[in-house]
Design a protein around this motif. Sequence first.
Motif, PDB file in Angstrom:
ATOM      1  N   VAL A   1      20.451 -18.253  -3.980  1.00 52.68           N
ATOM      2  CA  VAL A   1      21.873 -17.977  -3.751  1.00 52.68           C
ATOM      3  C   VAL A   1      22.310 -18.514  -2.396  1.00 52.68           C
ATOM      4  O   VAL A   1      23.412 -19.053  -2.255  1.00 52.68           O
ATOM      5  N   LEU A   2      21.463 -18.411  -1.381  1.00 54.78           N
ATOM      6  CA  LEU A   2      21.827 -18.853  -0.033  1.00 54.78           C
ATOM      7  C   LEU A   2      21.647 -20.355   0.188  1.00 54.78           C
ATOM      8  O   LEU A   2      22.145 -20.889   1.186  1.00 54.78           O
ATOM      9  N   LEU A   3      20.986 -21.051  -0.712  1.00 57.60           N
ATOM     10  CA  LEU A   3      20.727 -22.480  -0.553  1.00 57.60           C
ATOM     11  C   LEU A   3      21.999 -23.319  -0.418  1.00 57.60           C
ATOM     12  O   LEU A   3      22.069 -24.180   0.458  1.00 57.60           O
ATOM     13  N   PRO A   4      23.043 -23.100  -1.227  1.00 52.75           N
ATOM     14  CA  PRO A   4      24.265 -23.901  -1.036  1.00 52.75           C
ATOM     15  C   PRO A   4      24.891 -23.706   0.344  1.00 52.75           C
ATOM     16  O   PRO A   4      25.429 -24.659   0.912  1.00 52.75           O
ATOM     17  N   PHE A   5      24.812 -22.515   0.893  1.00 54.79           N
ATOM     18  CA  PHE A   5      25.370 -22.272   2.222  1.00 54.79           C
ATOM     19  C   PHE A   5      24.593 -23.040   3.289  1.00 54.79           C
ATOM     20  O   PHE A   5      25.181 -23.531   4.251  1.00 54.79           O
ATOM     21  N   ARG A   6      23.292 -23.155   3.124  1.00 57.83           N
ATOM     22  CA  ARG A   6      22.492 -23.953   4.061  1.00 57.83           C
ATOM     23  C   ARG A   6      22.877 -25.420   3.972  1.00 57.83           C
ATOM     24  O   ARG A   6      22.981 -26.116   4.985  1.00 57.83           O
ATOM     25  N   LEU A   7      23.070 -25.914   2.746  1.00 58.78           N
ATOM     26  CA  LEU A   7      23.445 -27.311   2.571  1.00 58.78           C
ATOM     27  C   LEU A   7      24.815 -27.593   3.185  1.00 58.78           C
ATOM     28  O   LEU A   7      25.009 -28.624   3.827  1.00 58.78           O
TER      29      LEU A   7
ATOM     30  N   VAL B   1       0.834  -1.205   0.000  1.00 54.52           N
ATOM     31  CA  VAL B   1       0.000   0.000   0.000  1.00 54.52           C
ATOM     32  C   VAL B   1       0.868   1.254   0.000  1.00 54.52           C
ATOM     33  O   VAL B   1       0.614   2.197  -0.743  1.00 54.52           O
ATOM     34  N   PHE B   2       1.915   1.266   0.817  1.00 61.31           N
ATOM     35  CA  PHE B   2       2.725   2.479   0.964  1.00 61.31           C
ATOM     36  C   PHE B   2       3.828   2.599  -0.077  1.00 61.31           C
ATOM     37  O   PHE B   2       4.173   3.704  -0.483  1.00 61.31           O
ATOM     38  N   CYS B   3       4.392   1.493  -0.496  1.00 58.33           N
ATOM     39  CA  CYS B   3       5.510   1.571  -1.427  1.00 58.33           C
ATOM     40  C   CYS B   3       5.462   0.360  -2.357  1.00 58.33           C
ATOM     41  O   CYS B   3       6.220  -0.602  -2.197  1.00 58.33           O
ATOM     42  N   TRP B   4       4.602   0.377  -3.335  1.00 59.22           N
ATOM     43  CA  TRP B   4       4.401  -0.788  -4.182  1.00 59.22           C
ATOM     44  C   TRP B   4       5.606  -1.146  -5.041  1.00 59.22           C
ATOM     45  O   TRP B   4       5.830  -2.330  -5.290  1.00 59.22           O
ATOM     46  N   PRO B   5       6.447  -0.197  -5.501  1.00 61.76           N
ATOM     47  CA  PRO B   5       7.621  -0.646  -6.269  1.00 61.76           C
ATOM     48  C   PRO B   5       8.592  -1.476  -5.404  1.00 61.76           C
ATOM     49  O   PRO B   5       9.148  -2.466  -5.875  1.00 61.76           O
ATOM     50  N   LEU B   6       8.749  -1.091  -4.145  1.00 59.08           N
ATOM     51  CA  LEU B   6       9.616  -1.843  -3.252  1.00 59.08           C
ATOM     52  C   LEU B   6       9.028  -3.221  -2.972  1.00 59.08           C
ATOM     53  O   LEU B   6       9.754  -4.210  -2.892  1.00 59.08           O
ATOM     54  N   ALA B   7       7.707  -3.307  -2.865  1.00 61.73           N
ATOM     55  CA  ALA B   7       7.052  -4.601  -2.636  1.00 61.73           C
ATOM     56  C   ALA B   7       7.237  -5.517  -3.842  1.00 61.73           C
ATOM     57  O   ALA B   7       7.509  -6.708  -3.685  1.00 61.73           O
ATOM     58  N   LEU B   8       7.110  -4.991  -5.028  1.00 68.31           N
ATOM     59  CA  LEU B   8       7.321  -5.801  -6.229  1.00 68.31           C
ATOM     60  C   LEU B   8       8.775  -6.249  -6.339  1.00 68.31           C
ATOM     61  O   LEU B   8       9.051  -7.381  -6.742  1.00 68.31           O
ATOM     62  N   LEU B   9       9.690  -5.383  -5.971  1.00 70.83           N
ATOM     63  CA  LEU B   9      11.103  -5.745  -5.980  1.00 70.83           C
ATOM     64  C   LEU B   9      11.376  -6.860  -4.974  1.00 70.83           C
ATOM     65  O   LEU B   9      12.133  -7.797  -5.259  1.00 70.83           O
ATOM     66  N   ALA B  10      10.736  -6.796  -3.828  1.00 69.84           N
ATOM     67  CA  ALA B  10      10.905  -7.846  -2.820  1.00 69.84           C
ATOM     68  C   ALA B  10      10.360  -9.175  -3.329  1.00 69.84           C
ATOM     69  O   ALA B  10      10.961 -10.235  -3.099  1.00 69.84           O
ATOM     70  N   VAL B  11       9.240  -9.162  -4.028  1.00 68.65           N
ATOM     71  CA  VAL B  11       8.657 -10.392  -4.569  1.00 68.65           C
ATOM     72  C   VAL B  11       9.586 -11.021  -5.607  1.00 68.65           C
ATOM     73  O   VAL B  11       9.733 -12.234  -5.682  1.00 68.65           O
ATOM     74  N   VAL B  12      10.255 -10.191  -6.393  1.00 68.92           N
ATOM     75  CA  VAL B  12      11.145 -10.705  -7.430  1.00 68.92           C
ATOM     76  C   VAL B  12      12.473 -11.175  -6.836  1.00 68.92           C
ATOM     77  O   VAL B  12      12.994 -12.226  -7.222  1.00 68.92           O
ATOM     78  N   LEU B  13      13.016 -10.424  -5.878  1.00 73.95           N
ATOM     79  CA  LEU B  13      14.353 -10.739  -5.368  1.00 73.95           C
ATOM     80  C   LEU B  13      14.372 -11.838  -4.316  1.00 73.95           C
ATOM     81  O   LEU B  13      15.395 -12.504  -4.161  1.00 73.95           O
ATOM     82  N   TYR B  14      13.276 -12.043  -3.589  1.00 71.35           N
ATOM     83  CA  TYR B  14      13.277 -13.043  -2.515  1.00 71.35           C
ATOM     84  C   TYR B  14      13.629 -14.448  -3.019  1.00 71.35           C
ATOM     85  O   TYR B  14      14.482 -15.107  -2.428  1.00 71.35           O
ATOM     86  N   PRO B  15      13.018 -14.939  -4.106  1.00 74.68           N
ATOM     87  CA  PRO B  15      13.401 -16.278  -4.587  1.00 74.68           C
ATOM     88  C   PRO B  15      14.850 -16.337  -5.071  1.00 74.68           C
ATOM     89  O   PRO B  15      15.524 -17.349  -4.898  1.00 74.68           O
ATOM     90  N   LEU B  16      15.331 -15.265  -5.670  1.00 71.64           N
ATOM     91  CA  LEU B  16      16.714 -15.257  -6.144  1.00 71.64           C
ATOM     92  C   LEU B  16      17.704 -15.306  -4.973  1.00 71.64           C
ATOM     93  O   LEU B  16      18.691 -16.042  -5.020  1.00 71.64           O
ATOM     94  N   ILE B  17      17.427 -14.539  -3.934  1.00 71.47           N
ATOM     95  CA  ILE B  17      18.297 -14.552  -2.755  1.00 71.47           C
ATOM     96  C   ILE B  17      18.236 -15.912  -2.078  1.00 71.47           C
ATOM     97  O   ILE B  17      19.256 -16.439  -1.631  1.00 71.47           O
ATOM     98  N   TRP B  18      17.054 -16.519  -2.043  1.00 72.27           N
ATOM     99  CA  TRP B  18      16.908 -17.850  -1.446  1.00 72.27           C
ATOM    100  C   TRP B  18      17.742 -18.870  -2.208  1.00 72.27           C
ATOM    101  O   TRP B  18      18.398 -19.720  -1.612  1.00 72.27           O
TER     102      TRP B  18
END
Length: 63
Positions: free
Chosen positions: A31-37, A12-29
Motif C-alpha cells: 500500500v505504501l509503495l506508490p507513495f515512495r515512488l 513467545v509472548f504474543c504469537w497471534p500478534l506476531a502472526l498478524l504482523a507477518v501477514v500484514l507487513y507485506p500488505l502495508i508495504w
Amino acid sequence: MLKLLLFCVLIVFCWPLALLAVVLYPLIWLVLLPFRLVGVVFEGVFDLIGALFSLPGRLVRAL
C-alpha cells in the motif's frame, strides 16, 4: 538482527500478534509503495529545478 530478536520475543509472548504482523507487513508495504515512488519522482523534479536555477551561477563562477 535486532528485528529478528524482537520478533522472536513477540512470538513467545504474543504469537497471534506476531502472526498478524507477518501477514500484514507485506500488505502495508504494498500500500505504501506508490507513495515512495511519488516521493522519488518529486525529489528528482526538485533536484532538477534546483540544478536549473544554480546553472547560471556555476557558469559565471567557472569563467
